[in-house]
Design a protein around this motif. Structure first.
Motif, PDB file in Angstrom:
ATOM      1  N   THR A 118      34.084  14.392  68.610  1.00 36.11           N
ATOM      2  CA  THR A 118      34.252  14.760  67.081  1.00 36.11           C
ATOM      3  C   THR A 118      33.748  13.500  66.479  1.00 36.11           C
ATOM      4  O   THR A 118      33.239  13.754  65.424  1.00 36.11           O
ATOM      5  N   GLY A 119      33.550  12.610  67.033  1.00 39.69           N
ATOM      6  CA  GLY A 119      32.648  11.268  66.381  1.00 39.69           C
ATOM      7  C   GLY A 119      31.410  11.399  66.162  1.00 39.69           C
ATOM      8  O   GLY A 119      30.964  10.671  65.211  1.00 39.69           O
ATOM      9  N   ILE A 120      30.859  12.518  66.709  1.00 39.92           N
ATOM     10  CA  ILE A 120      29.427  12.519  66.479  1.00 39.92           C
ATOM     11  C   ILE A 120      29.343  13.646  64.919  1.00 39.92           C
ATOM     12  O   ILE A 120      28.104  13.843  64.633  1.00 39.92           O
ATOM     13  N   LEU A 121      30.203  14.505  65.013  1.00 43.59           N
ATOM     14  CA  LEU A 121      30.139  15.254  63.745  1.00 43.59           C
ATOM     15  C   LEU A 121      29.784  14.874  62.278  1.00 43.59           C
ATOM     16  O   LEU A 121      29.115  15.553  61.774  1.00 43.59           O
ATOM     17  N   PRO A 122      30.226  13.604  61.933  1.00 42.80           N
ATOM     18  CA  PRO A 122      29.721  13.129  60.600  1.00 42.80           C
ATOM     19  C   PRO A 122      28.279  12.945  60.405  1.00 42.80           C
ATOM     20  O   PRO A 122      27.493  12.885  59.667  1.00 42.80           O
ATOM     21  N   ILE A 123      27.858  12.435  61.807  1.00 47.12           N
ATOM     22  CA  ILE A 123      26.306  12.222  61.647  1.00 47.12           C
ATOM     23  C   ILE A 123      25.551  13.458  61.853  1.00 47.12           C
ATOM     24  O   ILE A 123      24.498  13.360  61.361  1.00 47.12           O
ATOM     25  N   ALA A 124      26.114  14.570  62.633  1.00 46.66           N
ATOM     26  CA  ALA A 124      25.387  15.669  62.387  1.00 46.66           C
ATOM     27  C   ALA A 124      25.080  16.166  61.112  1.00 46.66           C
ATOM     28  O   ALA A 124      24.170  16.815  60.877  1.00 46.66           O
ATOM     29  N   LYS A 125      26.217  15.872  60.381  1.00 49.37           N
ATOM     30  CA  LYS A 125      26.454  16.319  59.216  1.00 49.37           C
ATOM     31  C   LYS A 125      26.403  18.047  58.861  1.00 49.37           C
ATOM     32  O   LYS A 125      27.136  18.505  57.889  1.00 49.37           O
ATOM     33  N   ASN A 126      25.678  18.707  59.253  1.00 47.36           N
ATOM     34  CA  ASN A 126      25.657  20.242  59.046  1.00 47.36           C
ATOM     35  C   ASN A 126      25.343  21.099  60.572  1.00 47.36           C
ATOM     36  O   ASN A 126      24.962  20.235  61.367  1.00 47.36           O
ATOM     37  N   GLU A 127      25.204  22.522  60.413  1.00 49.54           N
ATOM     38  CA  GLU A 127      25.142  22.892  61.556  1.00 49.54           C
ATOM     39  C   GLU A 127      23.694  22.636  62.041  1.00 49.54           C
ATOM     40  O   GLU A 127      23.682  22.830  63.296  1.00 49.54           O
ATOM     41  N   ALA A 128      22.654  22.879  61.221  1.00 50.66           N
ATOM     42  CA  ALA A 128      21.471  22.304  62.046  1.00 50.66           C
ATOM     43  C   ALA A 128      21.422  21.040  62.613  1.00 50.66           C
ATOM     44  O   ALA A 128      20.547  21.006  63.646  1.00 50.66           O
TER      45      ALA A 128
END
Length: 272
Positions: A118-128
């Motif tokens: 879950t810690g990487i999701l804010p950096i991923a930011k969006n589905e792409a």
């Protein structure tokens, strides 16, 4: 025949007999540890990991990870089938899991078991952004990078044993082993790892584009990764990964090519 010559012959025989082809580059790669052994071990380790960590299910984020993973897997199969590698994924057991953990990380084990923290999701930011990460991690598995790293480790150990036997110098053995360990790590294993990361970046950006995700987002993701790290990274030659600026430049150059490749599969518009 002298012992050291015998050891050289053994190492060469291993390299010649234990090779696999990377379907994305056409290059021969080390496969001392076969997938028939590697996959079951990876699956068991994955199951153990899940039993020891908190798996997130039924949320928007978990559903997104599964959706993106399936699209990337379909893109990989389409590319492989179109390029003469039908059945390449027969032994893969795809699974996409979100785990509650603040670590900024994601990984794909040999055989297709994928975990996002879950810690990487804010950096991923969006589905792409998730697709850029997913494509990269899946690429490691498809290109057999885990197999190659294990095979490289085996060769590193064989080299150490062989040189210890050949040198027959007990007085300087400890000093030699220290020098060999540092030299083989910096001169062989780390460049080996960096080349895998660069290769996975290239394969991954093509997969995300074929899956319908905007490949421009891959470079943007790494800009966010760089900002998140605060610029704290070892020199590139001492790192397992290329420098962030190197990756960003490479991905920016690859994005137009990925869009052209996606057009071959009828993909002309991309989601973010």
């Amino acid at each position: 025949m002298k012992l050291k010559n015998i050891l050289v012959v053994i190492i060469l025989a291993l390299l010649i007999s234990a090779c696999a082809e990377n379907p994305f580059t056409g290059k021969k790669t080390m496969a001392i540890v076969p997938n028939s052994q590697l996959f079951p071990t990876a699956f068991a380790q994955y199951d153990q990991f899940l039993s020891e960590n908190k798996v997130v299910k039924g949320t928007k984020e978990a559903d997104m990870i599964n959706r993106v993973g399936q699209r990337i897997a379909v893109a990989a199969e389409r590319w492989l089938d179109a390029n003469g590698y039908q059945g390449y994924l027969n032994d893969y057991k795809w699974e996409y899991t979100l785990v509650e953990d603040k670590t900024v990380n994601a990984w794909c084990m040999p055989g297709g078991k994928i975990v996002f923290y879950t810690g990487i999701l804010p950096i991923a930011k969006n589905e792409a952004g998730v697709a850029a990460i997913m494509g990269h991690e899946v690429a490691h598995a498809l290109a057999n990078h885990g197999q190659q790293r294990m095979s490289g480790g085996v060769l590193q150990q064989i080299g150490a044993v062989g040189l210890n036997v050949a040198l027959q110098d007990n007085e300087n053995l400890e000093l030699f082993n220290q020098a060999y360990g540092i030299g083989s790590q910096v001169g062989f294993m780390l460049p080996f790892s960096r080349s895998h990361e660069t290769e996975a970046d290239e394969i991954g950006i093509y997969l995300m584009a074929i899956a319908g995700y905007n490949p421009d987002e891959a470079a943007e993701l790494w800009k966010r990764m760089k900002a998140n790290s605060g610029g704290q990274a070892p020199p590139e030659f001492l790192s397992t990964h290329p420098a962030s600026d190197t990756r960003i430049a490479n991905l920016q150059a690859l994005s137009p090519k990925a869009k052209v490749e996606a057009q071959k599969f009828g993909v002309t518009s991309f989601r973010n």
